[in-house]
Write a protein that holds these residues in place. Structure first.
Motif, PDB file in Angstrom:
ATOM      1  N   UNK A  69       0.830  65.191  69.769  1.00 45.20           N
ATOM      2  CA  UNK A  69       0.699  66.388  68.921  1.00 45.20           C
ATOM      3  C   UNK A  69       1.692  67.460  69.369  1.00 45.20           C
ATOM      4  N   UNK A  70       1.556  67.910  70.602  1.00 49.81           N
ATOM      5  CA  UNK A  70       2.400  69.016  71.084  1.00 49.81           C
ATOM      6  C   UNK A  70       3.872  68.625  71.132  1.00 49.81           C
ATOM      7  N   UNK A  71       4.146  67.363  71.479  1.00 46.90           N
ATOM      8  CA  UNK A  71       5.540  66.914  71.626  1.00 46.90           C
ATOM      9  C   UNK A  71       6.341  67.027  70.333  1.00 46.90           C
ATOM     10  N   UNK A  72       5.651  67.085  69.197  1.00 43.32           N
ATOM     11  CA  UNK A  72       6.377  67.212  67.918  1.00 43.32           C
ATOM     12  C   UNK A  72       7.029  68.566  67.758  1.00 43.32           C
ATOM     13  N   UNK A  73       6.631  69.504  68.610  1.00 43.87           N
ATOM     14  CA  UNK A  73       7.173  70.860  68.480  1.00 43.87           C
ATOM     15  C   UNK A  73       8.177  71.174  69.575  1.00 43.87           C
ATOM     16  N   UNK A  74       8.725  70.095  70.142  1.00 41.15           N
ATOM     17  CA  UNK A  74       9.700  70.349  71.199  1.00 41.15           C
ATOM     18  C   UNK A  74      11.102  70.428  70.584  1.00 41.15           C
ATOM     19  N   UNK A  75      11.523  71.646  70.337  1.00 39.39           N
ATOM     20  CA  UNK A  75      12.865  71.909  69.789  1.00 39.39           C
ATOM     21  C   UNK A  75      13.656  72.598  70.904  1.00 39.39           C
ATOM     22  N   UNK A  76      14.613  71.928  71.540  1.00 35.21           N
ATOM     23  CA  UNK A  76      15.328  72.574  72.641  1.00 35.21           C
ATOM     24  C   UNK A  76      15.969  73.904  72.252  1.00 35.21           C
ATOM     25  N   UNK A  77      16.422  74.022  71.010  1.00 37.02           N
ATOM     26  CA  UNK A  77      17.111  75.263  70.610  1.00 37.02           C
ATOM     27  C   UNK A  77      16.164  76.450  70.480  1.00 37.02           C
ATOM     28  N   UNK A  78      14.851  76.205  70.550  1.00 42.61           N
ATOM     29  CA  UNK A  78      13.913  77.330  70.491  1.00 42.61           C
ATOM     30  C   UNK A  78      13.755  78.009  71.847  1.00 42.61           C
ATOM     31  N   UNK A  79      13.997  77.268  72.928  1.00 46.19           N
ATOM     32  CA  UNK A  79      13.657  77.773  74.261  1.00 46.19           C
ATOM     33  C   UNK A  79      14.284  79.140  74.513  1.00 46.19           C
ATOM     34  N   UNK A  80      13.454  80.100  74.933  1.00 45.82           N
ATOM     35  CA  UNK A  80      13.887  81.501  75.029  1.00 45.82           C
ATOM     36  C   UNK A  80      14.139  81.993  76.444  1.00 45.82           C
TER      37      UNK A  80
END
Ligand code: HEM
Length: 228
Positions: free
Chosen positions: A76-87
């Motif tokens: 579930x959570x892994x689907x929201x792993x977008x590297x370009x989001x990391x702040x």
């Protein structure tokens, strides 16, 4: 700013992304219409107030992104792993610019940020809860955050350094990204209890964020105008 009409009530066929937005929109309004946020939006917040907010973001995103790494392989959570989001890298760069190279010695979390961080740390064991916090921050950053970016650029005369938190060049088109994100929310096929847990956690995430703004607002009050 009232961006759009409030979302309409949900029925059984309503996509989950829409249900989530509907169920949390009143919490969004509490965050958006908070005194500190309004001073930020109308350009009357002194620069040190903005800097304090960036510092509080740093502590929250460090915890959120750490939980994301722990859940990277979760279905579930892994689907929201977008590297370009990391702040965190952007926040470090912004704090170096706004506070100086010794920023780590000069910033600390407020009590409300400590509470928020403690909750985020618990999400490393709760995939739906993690998604709720992920949604509340990043979908906000790529939505209303883009409006804040323009206000901050004008109010403080910042161009790149100092507001890179709001820059998501690696994501491409933000409307397309938001549509992709909502499609991922819609594809989760959560059991009803899990869906309710996610919605409840997103409401809590908004409240925790609003408390962080309240802490900041107690210290940083609007000046006559921060605009040059
Ligand atoms: C600072 C003032 C704020 C402004 C002006 C603002 C404005 C907006 C706007 C214009 C949207 C797009 C609405 C739409 O798609 O119809 C949005 C969405 C969103 N905002 Fe904010 N916002 C603010 C603060 C916040 C805060 C503090 C949070 C959370 C901590 C937040 C979280 C979100 C989320 C999660 C969405 C996506 C809703 C969805 O489409 O499901 N916003 N915001």
């Amino acid at each position: 700013m009232s961006p759009t009409a409030p979302p309409t009530a949900a029925d059984a066929d309503t996509p989950f992304s829409q249900r989530l937005k509907t169920a949390t929109w009143s919490d969004h309004e509490s965050a958006e219409y908070h005194g500190f946020t309004q001073a930020l939006l109308d350009g009357t917040l002194p620069l040190d107030g903005y800097t304090a907010m960036v510092a509080q973001h740093y502590f929250a995103y460090a915890a959120l992104e750490e939980a994301g790494r722990a859940l990277a392989d979760d279905p579930v959570a892994g689907r929201f792993s977008y590297p370009a989001l990391l702040r965190v890298p952007a926040l470090v760069a912004d704090l170096e610019h706004l506070v100086g190279p010794d920023w780590r010695d000069r910033v600390s979390p407020t009590p409300a940020t400590r509470t928020y961080v403690a909750r985020l740390q618990r999400m490393a064991d709760s995939p739906e809860g993690f998604v709720a916090h992920h949604y509340t921050r990043y979908m906000g950053d790529v939505s209303g955050g883009q409006f804040i970016r323009r206000v901050v650029a004008q109010a403080y005369g910042l161009t790149g350094a100092g507001l890179s938190f709001y820059v998501f060049d690696g994501l491409g088109s933000l409307p397309r990204f938001r549509a992709d994100y909502r499609a991922r929310l819609d594809s989760l096929e959560l059991a009803p209890e899990a869906a309710e847990r996610l919605i409840g956690e997103a409401r809590l995430a908004y409240r925790l964020n609003t408390e962080v703004l309240a802490d900041l607002g107690r210290v940083h009050t609007p000046g006559p105008s921060a605009r040059p």
